[in-house]
Design a protein around this motif. Structure first.
Motif, PDB file in Angstrom:
ATOM      1  N   GLU A 168       0.831  -1.191   0.000  1.00  0.00           N
ATOM      2  CA  GLU A 168       0.000   0.000   0.000  1.00  0.00           C
ATOM      3  C   GLU A 168       0.876   1.256   0.000  1.00  0.00           C
ATOM      4  OE1 GLU A 168      -3.248   0.067  -0.214  1.00  0.00           O
ATOM      5  OE2 GLU A 168      -3.538  -2.116  -0.105  1.00  0.00           O
ATOM      6  N   GLU A 169       0.286   2.373  -0.355  1.00  0.00           N
ATOM      7  CA  GLU A 169       1.001   3.652  -0.275  1.00  0.00           C
ATOM      8  C   GLU A 169       1.508   3.870   1.150  1.00  0.00           C
ATOM      9  OE1 GLU A 169       0.071   8.453  -0.748  1.00  0.00           O
ATOM     10  OE2 GLU A 169      -1.354   6.959  -1.503  1.00  0.00           O
ATOM     11  N   GLY A 170       2.767   4.253   1.262  1.00  0.00           N
ATOM     12  CA  GLY A 170       3.373   4.498   2.561  1.00  0.00           C
ATOM     13  C   GLY A 170       4.043   3.287   3.180  1.00  0.00           C
ATOM     14  N   GLY A 190       3.255   1.193  -9.714  1.00  0.00           N
ATOM     15  CA  GLY A 190       3.559   2.171  -8.674  1.00  0.00           C
ATOM     16  C   GLY A 190       4.963   2.732  -8.765  1.00  0.00           C
ATOM     17  N   GLY A 192       8.302   4.522  -5.942  1.00  0.00           N
ATOM     18  CA  GLY A 192       8.740   4.766  -4.570  1.00  0.00           C
ATOM     19  C   GLY A 192      10.164   5.259  -4.527  1.00  0.00           C
ATOM     20  N   TRP A 216       7.172   3.148  -0.550  1.00  0.00           N
ATOM     21  CA  TRP A 216       6.235   3.270  -1.658  1.00  0.00           C
ATOM     22  C   TRP A 216       5.463   4.580  -1.569  1.00  0.00           C
ATOM     23  CZ3 TRP A 216       6.127  -0.257  -5.590  1.00  0.00           C
ATOM     24  CH2 TRP A 216       6.844  -1.438  -5.367  1.00  0.00           C
ATOM     25  N   ALA A 217       5.484   5.361  -2.654  1.00  0.00           N
ATOM     26  CA  ALA A 217       4.758   6.624  -2.725  1.00  0.00           C
ATOM     27  C   ALA A 217       3.360   6.442  -3.312  1.00  0.00           C
ATOM     28  CB  ALA A 217       5.542   7.637  -3.553  1.00  0.00           C
ATOM     29  N   SER A 218       3.043   5.243  -3.749  1.00  0.00           N
ATOM     30  CA  SER A 218       1.715   4.904  -4.252  1.00  0.00           C
ATOM     31  C   SER A 218       1.516   3.416  -4.022  1.00  0.00           C
ATOM     32  CB  SER A 218       1.602   5.216  -5.749  1.00  0.00           C
ATOM     33  OG  SER A 218       2.399   4.310  -6.497  1.00  0.00           O
ATOM     34  N   GLN A 219       0.296   2.946  -4.226  1.00  0.00           N
ATOM     35  CA  GLN A 219       0.105   1.502  -4.197  1.00  0.00           C
ATOM     36  C   GLN A 219       0.938   0.889  -5.313  1.00  0.00           C
ATOM     37  OE1 GLN A 219      -3.746  -0.244  -5.307  1.00  0.00           O
ATOM     38  NE2 GLN A 219      -3.565  -1.591  -3.524  1.00  0.00           N
TER      39      GLN A 219
END
Length: 229
Positions: A168-170, A190, A192, A216-219
Motif C-alpha cells: 500500500e502507499e506508505g 507504482g 517509490g 512506496w509513494a503509491s500503491q
C-alpha cells in the motif's frame, strides 16, 4: 555497490506491429553484453500484444518459463495437450524440460494484452515437460509465488524463490537476502524511493546483498527473485 538500477526507459525494445516488447536483459535483436541475465534469471520481458495476435508455435528446452498476465488474456496451447486461457491476475509456469512446443496468443478481438515473460534456468537439463497455473495472491504480502522446493504456488526446477507483493502507499518493503544469495526486483506497478533514488514501474533493481528499504509513494506491485549466487 550493493545494487544496480535497470531503468525502464533504458530497456531494450522490440516493436513488430503486433507486439511491443521491453527487455530487461539481452533478447532477440537487443544485445547488451552487460545485461545477459542475473544468475538463473535469464529473460525478463514486458510484452504488450495486439488484439488477435500472438507468438506462433515455437520450441523451448531446458528453461522454466513464467508468464504473469497483467492486462487482458492470453491463450496458451502446447504439445502436452494443454489449452488454457490465462486472465489478468493469473500466472502460468511451463517447465520445458527436454523440449516442448507452445504458442501464446491474445484471443480478444479488441483488447490488448500485457504480460511479463520470465525465463529461469533450471538446475538440471532434460526431464519431462510440465505445466501449471495459479492466481496471483491478494494482499500486501510478500507471497511466495514459485520455488524449487514446492513451498510456493508453483514448483521450479532450480533453487530460485519468486515473491509477489502489492504494498500500500506508505508501506516499506525490505528485500532480505541470506548470505550467498543475490536478487532482482522488478517494479510492476507504482513508484517509490530507495534512499535518494526514485524507482518507477518497469524499473529493475539488481542486488548482490540486501538493499535499503523501498518506501512506496503509491500503491504498487513487484516481483522479487531470490537467486543462488
Amino acid at each position: 555497490m550493493t545494487h544496480l538500477i535497470h531503468e525502464s526507459m533504458n530497456r531494450g525494445r522490440s516493436r513488430l506491429g503486433w507486439v511491443d516488447a521491453f527487455h530487461s536483459f539481452s533478447f532477440g535483436g537487443f544485445h547488451d553484453p552487460e545485461r545477459m541475465g542475473h544468475g538463473r534469471l535469464r529473460v525478463l520481458n514486458e510484452d504488450r500484444i495486439a488484439p488477435g495476435a500472438g507468438f506462433p508455435p515455437h520450441d523451448h528446452a531446458d528453461v522454466d518459463v513464467l508468464t504473469v498476465v497483467l492486462k487482458g488474456r492470453l491463450r496458451h496451447e502446447d504439445d502436452m495437450g494443454h489449452v488454457e486461457e490465462i486472465a489478468a491476475g493469473e500466472v502460468q509456469l511451463m517447465r520445458a524440460g527436454s523440449g516442448v512446443t507452445h504458442s501464446e496468443a491474445n484471443p480478444s478481438p479488441d483488447e490488448a494484452a500485457q504480460a511479463l515473460q520470465i525465463w529461469l534456468i533450471p538446475r538440471l537439463r532434460g526431464g519431462a515437460p510440465a505445466y501449471a497455473r495459479a492466481r496471483l495472491p491478494e494482499g500486501e504480502g510478500p507471497h511466495l509465488l514459485a520455488s524449487g522446493d514446492g513451498a510456493g504456488l508453483l514448483t521450479l526446477g532450480s533453487d530460485v524463490r519468486v515473491w509477489w507483493g502489492r504494498p500500500e502507499e506508505g508501506a516499506r518493503t525490505r528485500f532480505d537476502l541470506a548470505p550467498g544469495r543475490k536478487g532482482f526486483v522488478q517494479l510492476v506497478e507504482g513508484f517509490g524511493m530507495m534512499e535518494d533514488e526514485r524507482l518507477v514501474a518497469g524499473d529493475g533493481l539488481q542486488v548482490e546483498e540486501t538493499p535499503p528499504e523501498l518506501l512506496w509513494a503509491s500503491q504498487g506491485a513487484y516481483l522479487f527473485f531470490d537467486l543462488p549466487a
